[in-house]
Design a protein around this motif. Structure first.
Motif, mmCIF file in Angstrom:
data_model
loop_
_atom_site.group_PDB
_atom_site.id
_atom_site.type_symbol
_atom_site.label_atom_id
_atom_site.label_comp_id
_atom_site.label_asym_id
_atom_site.label_seq_id
_atom_site.Cartn_x
_atom_site.Cartn_y
_atom_site.Cartn_z
ATOM 1 N N SER A 177 0.832 -1.210 0.000
ATOM 2 C CA SER A 177 0.000 0.000 0.000
ATOM 3 C C SER A 177 0.866 1.259 0.000
ATOM 4 O O SER A 177 0.621 2.200 -0.760
ATOM 5 N N VAL A 178 1.894 1.269 0.859
ATOM 6 C CA VAL A 178 2.815 2.410 0.884
ATOM 7 C C VAL A 178 3.539 2.544 -0.450
ATOM 8 O O VAL A 178 3.684 3.649 -1.005
ATOM 9 N N ALA A 179 4.000 1.410 -1.002
ATOM 10 C CA ALA A 179 4.706 1.450 -2.285
ATOM 11 C C ALA A 179 3.792 1.931 -3.410
ATOM 12 O O ALA A 179 4.224 2.676 -4.294
ATOM 13 N N THR A 180 2.537 1.527 -3.377
ATOM 14 C CA THR A 180 1.597 1.940 -4.429
ATOM 15 C C THR A 180 1.335 3.440 -4.376
ATOM 16 O O THR A 180 1.267 4.109 -5.416
ATOM 17 N N ILE A 181 1.189 3.974 -3.173
ATOM 18 C CA ILE A 181 0.968 5.423 -3.041
ATOM 19 C C ILE A 181 2.177 6.192 -3.562
ATOM 20 O O ILE A 181 2.042 7.160 -4.320
ATOM 21 N N THR A 238 8.073 -2.784 7.355
ATOM 22 C CA THR A 238 7.095 -2.424 6.322
ATOM 23 C C THR A 238 7.626 -1.301 5.443
ATOM 24 O O THR A 238 7.506 -1.351 4.204
ATOM 25 N N ILE A 239 8.223 -0.277 6.051
ATOM 26 C CA ILE A 239 8.784 0.837 5.290
ATOM 27 C C ILE A 239 9.933 0.355 4.403
ATOM 28 O O ILE A 239 10.043 0.747 3.228
ATOM 29 N N ALA A 306 9.407 -11.720 0.769
ATOM 30 C CA ALA A 306 10.543 -10.921 1.238
ATOM 31 C C ALA A 306 10.601 -10.893 2.760
ATOM 32 O O ALA A 306 11.667 -11.073 3.362
ATOM 33 N N GLU A 307 9.442 -10.666 3.411
ATOM 34 C CA GLU A 307 9.430 -10.656 4.879
ATOM 35 C C GLU A 307 9.797 -12.020 5.435
ATOM 36 O O GLU A 307 10.550 -12.130 6.411
ATOM 37 N N THR A 308 9.273 -13.080 4.807
ATOM 38 C CA THR A 308 9.596 -14.431 5.268
ATOM 39 C C THR A 308 11.082 -14.716 5.120
ATOM 40 O O THR A 308 11.705 -15.316 6.010
ATOM 41 N N SER A 309 11.667 -14.284 4.012
ATOM 42 C CA SER A 309 13.095 -14.517 3.783
ATOM 43 C C SER A 309 13.948 -13.761 4.794
ATOM 44 O O SER A 309 14.900 -14.319 5.353
#
Length: 372
Positions: A177-181, A238-239, A306-309
């Motif tokens: 969501s942050v990346a899309t914005i 997240t950021i 990515a978070e899992t890795s």
């Protein structure tokens, strides 16, 4: 001879139903109709809804505290269920194998404990607000219901997998969501204004895209203090995931905006005296929404992986936080995988979520072009 004219009838046009004309509403309906034709996409979407509902109700569905350590259940096998006037759990006795120093468990269904529905257990807060201690299924003390066995510290893998879904599933949504914005804003500015602004933004995007993604994520995550709170680390991870994901999408949005900027309706808007902000918000961004939705759907599984890795490598979410990547840290050794295969169940959850998102993204991608 007099001419007799036939009675005339007043023919009026039938009222046009709101949303029936060719416009935004009818196009979205056409997209929805085409999306429903993709059985795999609909199935993937329904499975994801169930997974998010489970994540929301994870404390209620968990029979045990996901953080509770029990030395009597180290690497315990999944509980064996039986029927003893109702659903019950077979008792098991822990013994130490002195040859290889591993714990072994002997199941005895003659010592069964009945399962309680909507019984009392550890305390939690419903939606983080309402205190409660009721759970869907529990077992009478001292027996514990270990549906998917225990980990190396005797913690319930089933309860920890449900708790981990709250982090792994939501961090993908928030990160994308942050990346899309960011991508929508930067890509629109770059494509609409062009010139020097476009050159500067595109060179910055090229630099970001030239850096390998996983090492960049790992470097940024590794510099975070290891003693920070779970909430702060969740926010910063997240950021970090969103700071790289926006670049490729911004370039795609730029291409769309550049194509729209030469259209007749944009020229008419300029001739009518519309300002840049009105043209961008009224014409540019709405026309890019369908493309943004598709790319967002396809980007979420990448963020989950990515978070899992990162968590699997020990530089993402860290204990006491619980995520699927954190749970898979215990399955790094081949000995653990061969002797305690239930430790790989969180990997199955990752595969299921990523596959469903990909099916959903493919269905949405086909639906946004209903005339194709």
């Amino acid at each position: 001879m007099a001419m007799v004219s036939e009675p005339t009838h007043d023919v009026t046009a039938a009222p046009i139903e709101k949303g029936s004309d060719v416009g935004e509403v009818s196009q979205w309906r056409l997209m929805a109709r085409r999306f429903k034709q993709s059985k795999l996409a609909v199935t993937g979407g329904l499975i994801l809804l169930v997974m998010y509902a489970i994540a929301l109700l994870a404390p209620f569905l968990s029979p045990n505290d996901p953080t509770a350590v029990d030395s009597n259940l180290k690497n315990a096998a999944p509980s064996k269920l039986t029927w003893d006037g109702g659903l019950a759990i077979c008792g098991q006795t822990q013994t130490l194998n002195e040859e290889n120093f591993t714990f072994e468990y002997k199941v005895d269904c003659n010592k069964a404990s009945k399962v309680e529905w909507f019984g009392k257990g550890y305390e939690y807060k419903i939606l983080g607000l309402i205190p409660s201690d009721r759970h869907l299924i529990t077992a009478k003390e001292p027996t514990k219901l270990m549906l998917w066995g225990g980990d190396i510290d005797g913690r319930d893998v089933f309860s920890r997998t449900l708790a981990g879904s709250q982090v792994s599933l939501t961090i993908g949504l928030f990160g994308v969501s942050v990346a899309t914005i960011l991508a929508a804003v930067i890509g629109t500015i770059s494509g609409y204004f062009g010139g020097l602004v476009d050159n500067l933004l595109q060179r910055a995007i090229e630099i970001i895209l030239s850096v390998p993604t996983l090492p960049l994520w790992a470097t940024m995550a590794a510099v975070l203090p290891r003693d920070m709170t779970v909430t702060k680390r969740y926010f910063l991870i997240t950021i970090i995931l969103s700071l790289v994901a926006w670049a490729g999408l911004a370039r795609q949005v730029r291409g769309k905006v550049m194509a729209y900027s030469s259209a007749d309706y944009v020229a008419a808007a300029r001739a009518a005296g519309s300002g840049h902000s009105r043209i961008i918000l009224t014409h540019m961004v709405p026309n890019s929404v369908s493309h943004l939705v598709v790319v967002t759907m396809l980007a979420i599984p990448g963020t989950i992986i990515a978070e899992t890795s990162l968590s699997f490598l020990g530089i993402g979410m860290l204990p006491p936080a619980v995520s699927w990547g954190v749970l898979l840290q215990d399955a790094q050794k081949i000995q653990v995988v061969t002797q305690y295969p239930w430790m790989l169940i969180p990997a199955v959850a990752v595969i299921l979520a990523v596959t469903c998102y990909q099916l959903l993204g493919d269905g949405v991608r086909d639906a946004v072009d209903p005339y194709g």
